[in-house]
Design an enzyme around this catalytic site. Structure first.
Site, PDB file in Angstrom:
ATOM      1  N   THR A   1      -6.191  -1.840   9.767  1.00 46.86           N
ATOM      2  CA  THR A   1      -6.938  -1.604   8.382  1.00 46.86           C
ATOM      3  C   THR A   1      -8.638  -1.834   8.814  1.00 46.86           C
ATOM      4  OG1 THR A   1      -7.425  -2.475   6.320  1.00 46.86           O
ATOM      5  CG2 THR A   1      -6.113  -3.945   7.693  1.00 46.86           C
ATOM      6  N   GLY A   2      -9.365  -1.362   8.354  1.00 48.76           N
ATOM      7  CA  GLY A   2     -10.864  -1.567   8.662  1.00 48.76           C
ATOM      8  C   GLY A   2     -11.392  -0.253   8.627  1.00 48.76           C
TER       9      GLY A   2
ATOM     10  N   ARG B   1     -13.630  13.732   4.771  1.00 47.51           N
ATOM     11  CA  ARG B   1     -13.472  12.597   5.797  1.00 47.51           C
ATOM     12  C   ARG B   1     -12.154  11.992   5.915  1.00 47.51           C
ATOM     13  NH1 ARG B   1     -11.665   6.814   5.704  1.00 47.51           N
ATOM     14  NH2 ARG B   1     -13.073   5.813   7.105  1.00 47.51           N
TER      15      ARG B   1
ATOM     16  N   THR C   1      -6.021  -0.437   2.748  1.00 51.72           N
ATOM     17  CA  THR C   1      -4.952   0.394   3.426  1.00 51.72           C
ATOM     18  C   THR C   1      -3.714  -0.590   3.539  1.00 51.72           C
ATOM     19  OG1 THR C   1      -6.389   1.806   4.940  1.00 51.72           O
ATOM     20  CG2 THR C   1      -4.633   1.163   5.769  1.00 51.72           C
TER      21      THR C   1
HETATM   22  N1  ASP Z   1      -9.052   2.206   7.925  1.00 45.72           N
HETATM   23  C1  ASP Z   1      -9.168   2.738   6.444  1.00 45.72           C
HETATM   24  C2  ASP Z   1     -10.039   3.944   6.726  1.00 45.72           C
HETATM   25  O1  ASP Z   1     -10.984   3.829   7.219  1.00 45.72           O
HETATM   26  C3  ASP Z   1      -9.522   2.018   5.533  1.00 45.72           C
HETATM   27  C4  ASP Z   1      -9.189   0.814   5.353  1.00 45.72           C
HETATM   28  O2  ASP Z   1      -8.288   0.143   6.314  1.00 45.72           O
HETATM   29  O3  ASP Z   1      -9.485   0.042   4.613  1.00 45.72           O
HETATM   30  O4  ASP Z   1      -9.594   5.280   5.931  1.00 45.72           O
END
Ligand code: ASP
Length: 307
Positions: free
Chosen positions: A223-224, A200, A172
């Site tokens: 992010t996560g 989703r 992200t």
């Molecule tokens: N948070 C983002 C999601 O779940 C993905 C990410 O940050 O890698 O869509």
């Protein structure tokens, strides 16, 4: 008055053991370009809002991060992107989710904030709104990336949903900034998870979960693992700990990223900045692509934990 900007390119970094100096240099150059794009806005006296949009725009155009051009493939082999932006000066916000073909989702999120009476537009409706405002679209080939395609084929074959790259990884992009007038802003953009199904949507376009900004406290971009970040209302929780408990930014980040998220298995991180221009970039994953710069001479581009 101090100005500062911090950004991330995702908490799902390639493990240090698999990283090569060439790849590392490419990631760092993407971060550096975005830092320049965002911080130069602040240097010229521009707003925090323009700065975070410019930084995220640059990260969306860089094919190695999971947002805009580098977005991962969903289950149907398409790209569905999410983005959000928030202005800490007046608590206005705009977001889009499940959109395809839009070159820079962050620009569309900003249009939702400024040209509609809504906060979050989804899918086809958001795309129609984009067309109405002459937003740039790109054909599928623009979003095609060999590595992402291979990841998608592997994920489909194993019937797995993965968070960027190949192992348990995230991707992200996002930015937070403080401008010379004392205004805070935050922006986040993502392609979500490889092989995601059923429309989703993660935390990135959810105000309060993946993105939040309030001039009284802080600006945050996360992010996560999105599901866990939504359940923890991460970005707003950081602001609340500061507002209600009198925590400083670092204490709030420590409690949310290294205690509360860990307790429920929420892997990831965030970039945050407070109204004094203090920057925090905590993560509980093996690494997080990140960079920051301020008017006191601080400048850093990093991927792995400080040792
Ligand atoms: N948070 C983002 C999601 O779940 C993905 C990410 O940050 O890698 O869509």
């Amino acid at each position: 008055m101090k100005t500062a900007l911090a950004l991330h390119g995702g908490a799902g970094t390639i493990l240090q053991s698999s990283m090569t100096p060439e790849l590392q240099a490419q990631y760092e150059s993407g971060l550096q370009q975005a830092l320049q794009a965002g911080y130069s806005v602040l240097e010229k006296g521009g707003s925090a809002l323009d700065a975070v949009e410019a930084a995220v725009f640059s990260l969306e155009d860089f094919p190695m991060f999971n947002a805009g051009r580098g977005s991962v493939f969903n289950h149907d082999g398409k790209h569905e992107m999410d983005a959000s932006i928030m202005n800490g000066a007046n608590l206005t916000a705009g977001a889009v989710c499940g959109i395809s073909g839009v070159r820079n989702p962050i620009a569309l999120a900003r249009l939702v904030m400024e040209k509609s009476e809504h906060v979050l537009l989804s899918g086809k409706g958001a795309e129609a709104f984009a067309q109405l405002h002459s937003v740039a679209f790109e054909p599928e080939a623009y979003f095609y990336n060999e590595l992402r395609h291979q990841q998608w084929k592997d994920a489909v074959a194993e019937d797995k949903i993965i968070l960027d790259h190949s192992e348990k990884k995230f991707g992200t992009v996002g930015a937070v900034a403080l401008d010379a007038k004392g205004n805070l802003a935050a922006a986040t953009s993502t392609g979500g998870m490889t092989n995601k199904k059923f429309g989703r949507v993660g935390d990135s376009p959810i105000i309060g979960a993946g993105t939040y900004a309030n001039n009284d406290t802080c600006a945050v971009s996360c992010t996560g693992h999105g599901e866990l970040f939504i359940r923890s209302v991460v970005a707003y929780d950081i602001s609340c700990l500061m507002a209600y408990k009198g925590y400083n930014l670092e204490q709030a980040c420590q409690e949310v990223v290294h205690e509360k998220l860990i307790k429920i298995g929420g892997e990831g991180g965030l970039v945050a900045i407070d109204k004094y221009g203090n920057i925090c970039m905590p993560f509980n994953s093996p690494g997080m692509y990140r960079a920051c710069k301020d008017s006191n001479g601080l400048e850093a581009v990093k991927i792995y934990p400080d040792v």
